[in-house]
Design a protein around this motif. Structure first.
Motif, mmCIF file in Angstrom:
data_model
loop_
_atom_site.group_PDB
_atom_site.id
_atom_site.type_symbol
_atom_site.label_atom_id
_atom_site.label_comp_id
_atom_site.label_asym_id
_atom_site.label_seq_id
_atom_site.Cartn_x
_atom_site.Cartn_y
_atom_site.Cartn_z
ATOM 1 N N UNK A 18 -64.978 -37.183 -51.420
ATOM 2 C CA UNK A 18 -64.377 -36.710 -52.674
ATOM 3 C C UNK A 18 -65.396 -36.093 -53.625
ATOM 4 N N UNK A 19 -66.656 -36.413 -53.457
ATOM 5 C CA UNK A 19 -67.692 -35.834 -54.328
ATOM 6 C C UNK A 19 -68.603 -34.869 -53.563
ATOM 7 N N UNK A 20 -68.177 -34.476 -52.379
ATOM 8 C CA UNK A 20 -68.978 -33.542 -51.567
ATOM 9 C C UNK A 20 -69.010 -32.161 -52.219
ATOM 10 N N UNK A 21 -70.075 -31.402 -51.966
ATOM 11 C CA UNK A 21 -70.113 -30.027 -52.450
ATOM 12 C C UNK A 21 -68.888 -29.264 -51.931
ATOM 13 N N UNK A 22 -68.267 -28.536 -52.828
ATOM 14 C CA UNK A 22 -67.118 -27.729 -52.435
ATOM 15 C C UNK A 22 -65.778 -28.435 -52.503
ATOM 16 N N UNK A 23 -65.764 -29.690 -52.947
ATOM 17 C CA UNK A 23 -64.504 -30.427 -53.074
ATOM 18 C C UNK A 23 -64.230 -30.669 -54.560
ATOM 19 N N UNK A 24 -63.077 -30.220 -55.010
ATOM 20 C CA UNK A 24 -62.620 -30.452 -56.383
ATOM 21 C C UNK A 24 -61.390 -31.345 -56.309
ATOM 22 N N UNK A 25 -61.327 -32.348 -57.186
ATOM 23 C CA UNK A 25 -60.263 -33.345 -57.151
ATOM 24 C C UNK A 25 -59.446 -33.300 -58.434
ATOM 25 N N UNK A 26 -58.125 -33.347 -58.277
ATOM 26 C CA UNK A 26 -57.204 -33.517 -59.409
ATOM 27 C C UNK A 26 -56.277 -34.671 -59.054
ATOM 28 N N UNK A 27 -56.080 -35.587 -59.992
ATOM 29 C CA UNK A 27 -55.245 -36.768 -59.759
ATOM 30 C C UNK A 27 -54.106 -36.772 -60.759
ATOM 31 N N UNK A 44 -53.064 -36.999 -55.140
ATOM 32 C CA UNK A 44 -54.444 -36.519 -55.237
ATOM 33 C C UNK A 44 -54.469 -35.139 -54.592
ATOM 34 N N UNK A 45 -54.830 -34.145 -55.384
ATOM 35 C CA UNK A 45 -54.894 -32.766 -54.906
ATOM 36 C C UNK A 45 -56.354 -32.380 -54.764
ATOM 37 N N UNK A 46 -56.717 -31.965 -53.571
ATOM 38 C CA UNK A 46 -58.078 -31.521 -53.320
ATOM 39 C C UNK A 46 -58.077 -30.008 -53.151
ATOM 40 N N UNK A 47 -59.100 -29.373 -53.692
ATOM 41 C CA UNK A 47 -59.336 -27.946 -53.468
ATOM 42 C C UNK A 47 -60.687 -27.816 -52.801
ATOM 43 N N UNK A 48 -60.775 -26.918 -51.825
ATOM 44 C CA UNK A 48 -62.004 -26.724 -51.071
ATOM 45 C C UNK A 48 -62.560 -25.330 -51.305
ATOM 46 N N UNK A 60 -51.854 -50.333 -57.187
ATOM 47 C CA UNK A 60 -51.344 -51.070 -58.339
ATOM 48 C C UNK A 60 -51.825 -50.457 -59.654
ATOM 49 N N UNK A 61 -53.039 -49.896 -59.638
ATOM 50 C CA UNK A 61 -53.609 -49.341 -60.865
ATOM 51 C C UNK A 61 -54.414 -48.089 -60.561
ATOM 52 N N UNK A 62 -54.679 -47.334 -61.594
ATOM 53 C CA UNK A 62 -55.554 -46.169 -61.452
ATOM 54 C C UNK A 62 -56.968 -46.626 -61.107
ATOM 55 N N UNK A 63 -57.388 -47.768 -61.651
ATOM 56 C CA UNK A 63 -58.719 -48.292 -61.325
ATOM 57 C C UNK A 63 -58.865 -48.554 -59.830
ATOM 58 N N UNK A 64 -57.812 -49.056 -59.192
ATOM 59 C CA UNK A 64 -57.857 -49.292 -57.743
ATOM 60 C C UNK A 64 -58.032 -47.971 -56.999
ATOM 61 N N UNK A 65 -57.308 -46.949 -57.428
ATOM 62 C CA UNK A 65 -57.472 -45.635 -56.804
ATOM 63 C C UNK A 65 -58.885 -45.106 -57.024
ATOM 64 N N UNK A 66 -59.403 -45.251 -58.242
ATOM 65 C CA UNK A 66 -60.768 -44.797 -58.529
ATOM 66 C C UNK A 66 -61.786 -45.507 -57.639
#
Length: 92
Positions: A68-77, A4-8, A53-59
């Protein structure tokens, strides 16, 4: 395994959520779902390596953490399949 790559951005709104986020990360380590996490040295983002075990678990993990959904946070998985690793990770 997922990287999980976060950009701020410069928006400081995420910082008030960071203590709770770090508490959640510690719990994920204890539960065996998080291998490593931390910010880049210039604080422009972060890398987290999850073992789920799954992408759903990570989600589900990510949707339970408002950081992860804060202003200024971008997520790439990215699903990640390491071809080499340290012995400490050999059983994963």
């Amino acid at each position: 395994m997922y990287a999980v790559l976060l950009s701020f951005s410069a928006d400081p709104a995420r910082l008030e959520l960071r203590p709770g986020h770090r508490d959640r990360l510690a719990a994920h380590v204890t539960e065996g779902r998080l291998l490593a996490a931390g910010p880049w040295s210039d604080d422009t983002g972060a890398l987290l390596v999850f073992l789920t075990a799954t992408r759903d678990e990570l989600d589900d993990i990510m949707s339970a953490d408002p950081y992860y959904s804060a202003p200024g946070v971008t997520v790439a998985i990215h699903e990640w399949s390491p071809v080499t690793r340290h012995d400490a990770l050999a059983g994963l």
